[in-house]
Design an enzyme around this catalytic site. Structure first.
Site, mmCIF file in Angstrom:
data_model
loop_
_atom_site.group_PDB
_atom_site.id
_atom_site.type_symbol
_atom_site.label_atom_id
_atom_site.label_comp_id
_atom_site.label_asym_id
_atom_site.label_seq_id
_atom_site.Cartn_x
_atom_site.Cartn_y
_atom_site.Cartn_z
ATOM 1 N N THR A 96 0.860 -1.182 0.000
ATOM 2 C CA THR A 96 0.000 0.000 0.000
ATOM 3 C C THR A 96 0.895 1.230 0.000
ATOM 4 O O THR A 96 1.507 1.577 1.013
ATOM 5 C CB THR A 96 -0.936 0.016 1.221
ATOM 6 O OG1 THR A 96 -1.721 -1.176 1.224
ATOM 7 C CG2 THR A 96 -1.867 1.220 1.161
ATOM 8 N N LYS A 171 -7.902 0.850 -2.010
ATOM 9 C CA LYS A 171 -7.393 0.324 -0.727
ATOM 10 C C LYS A 171 -7.316 1.428 0.320
ATOM 11 O O LYS A 171 -7.664 1.222 1.484
ATOM 12 C CB LYS A 171 -6.004 -0.280 -0.953
ATOM 13 C CG LYS A 171 -5.234 -0.641 0.332
ATOM 14 C CD LYS A 171 -5.936 -1.714 1.135
ATOM 15 C CE LYS A 171 -5.193 -2.013 2.437
ATOM 16 N NZ LYS A 171 -3.906 -2.681 2.238
ATOM 17 N N LYS A 239 0.379 5.619 8.314
ATOM 18 C CA LYS A 239 0.869 5.779 6.951
ATOM 19 C C LYS A 239 -0.294 5.799 5.961
ATOM 20 O O LYS A 239 -0.366 6.641 5.068
ATOM 21 C CB LYS A 239 1.841 4.644 6.627
ATOM 22 C CG LYS A 239 2.423 4.662 5.212
ATOM 23 C CD LYS A 239 1.714 3.707 4.269
ATOM 24 C CE LYS A 239 1.876 2.266 4.693
ATOM 25 N NZ LYS A 239 1.276 1.312 3.718
#
Length: 293
Positions: A96, A171, A239
């Protein structure tokens, strides 16, 4: 059966390789710390001395690393994954990372005559082990169709969402909701607890109620006891939240609950909880409520 490479053998990456091996595929893997991959070598995984070596020997190479800086680290340079790619090979990045970083990497892959899809997943270690992982894919449709059978060996739900970078956008959209849901769940538990209801009872009721998403069902009990090893720690979740906030600014989409939830992750880091599962935002809110475990 396919000849596969896999770079990044952490908690999730390692379990994915385990599933691919169980399906009869040949897998050559690389991890920065070899000792963490020893259990996979015992199970039949071959070892590659560098990302380049892994990609050079495989038809399809997967990578699952922590962030944009990490994917740059394993792909660039003389020993990087890009150096091992050639015409006809495919790179599947499960990490990701920033959609823009991923699109730029895909362009470099195509300069080698290979192709790339971004293919992040939704789920946890337990979801993966149970064979319930959801996979999203962005890139050329013909490349997606080539790798779809392999991805189905990792998880039963594989969805093509569009061009390169769009699976990552999807995502990020999923993951921002995880932290937001965990915050709302924590508020409910603490409101019940300070009303005089036992925390265990509140967790039991909420995890069997209308608000009990799959994530709440498996992570909700973490407010009673953190797992021995974080499934998805505070740093990793933050993050993703920062990627969401960055994307929101680019697209002019306000993300108020994401912004608030992100501040609680910052507070958790400030309290020395960065390596704990992100469910620890409950502890931050509990302290603010005058409750200590």
């Amino acid at each position: 059966m396919a000849n596969l490479g896999f770079v990044g053998l952490g908690v999730m990456g390692g379990q994915m390789v385990n599933r691919l091996l169980s399906k009869g595929h040949t897998v050559t893997g690389y991890n920065r710390t070899r000792s963490k991959a020893q259990w996979l070598i015992v199970k039949g995984m071959e070892w590659g001395d560098s990302p380049r070596a892994v990609a050079a020997g495989a038809d399809v190479t997967f990578a699952m690393v922590t962030n944009s800086a990490a994917i740059t680290s394993v792909t660039e340079g003389p020993d990087g994954l890009l150096a091992g790619l050639s015409k006809g090979k495919i790179f599947v990045d499960i990490s990701t990372v920033s959609p823009n970083v991923s699109r730029a990497l895909a362009a470099k892959v195509r300069e080698k005559g290979a192709d790339m899809v971004d293919s992040p997943v939704s789920g946890s270690v337990i979801t993966l082990q149970q064979g319930k992982l959801s996979v999203m894919v962005g890139g050329r449709r013909e490349t997606f169709e080539r790798v779809q059978p392999l991805l189905l060996d990792i998880g039963p739900k594989v969805t093509y969402v569009g061009d390169n970078g769009l699976a990552l956008a999807m995502k990020i959209a999923v993951n921002l909701s995880l932290a937001v849901q965990m915050m709302a769940f924590s508020e409910g538990v603490l409101l019940a607890e300070k009303s005089g209801i036992a925390r265990e009872t509140a967790v039991d009721v909420l995890t069997h109620s209308a608000v009990a998403s799959p994530m709440i069902q498996y992570r909700g009990p973490f407010v009673l006891q953190q797992p021995e090893e974080a499934w998805f720690d505070v740093n990793m979740m933050q993050k993703d939240m920062l990627l969401a906030l960055e994307l929101g600014r680019q697209l002019d989409v306000p993300l108020p609950t994401t912004a608030v939830s992100n501040e609680f992750l910052t507070a958790a880091r400030g309290m020395g909880m960065a390596k704990l599962d992100f469910a620890v935002v409950f502890d931050v809110l509990a302290r603010m409520s005058g409750i200590s475990k």
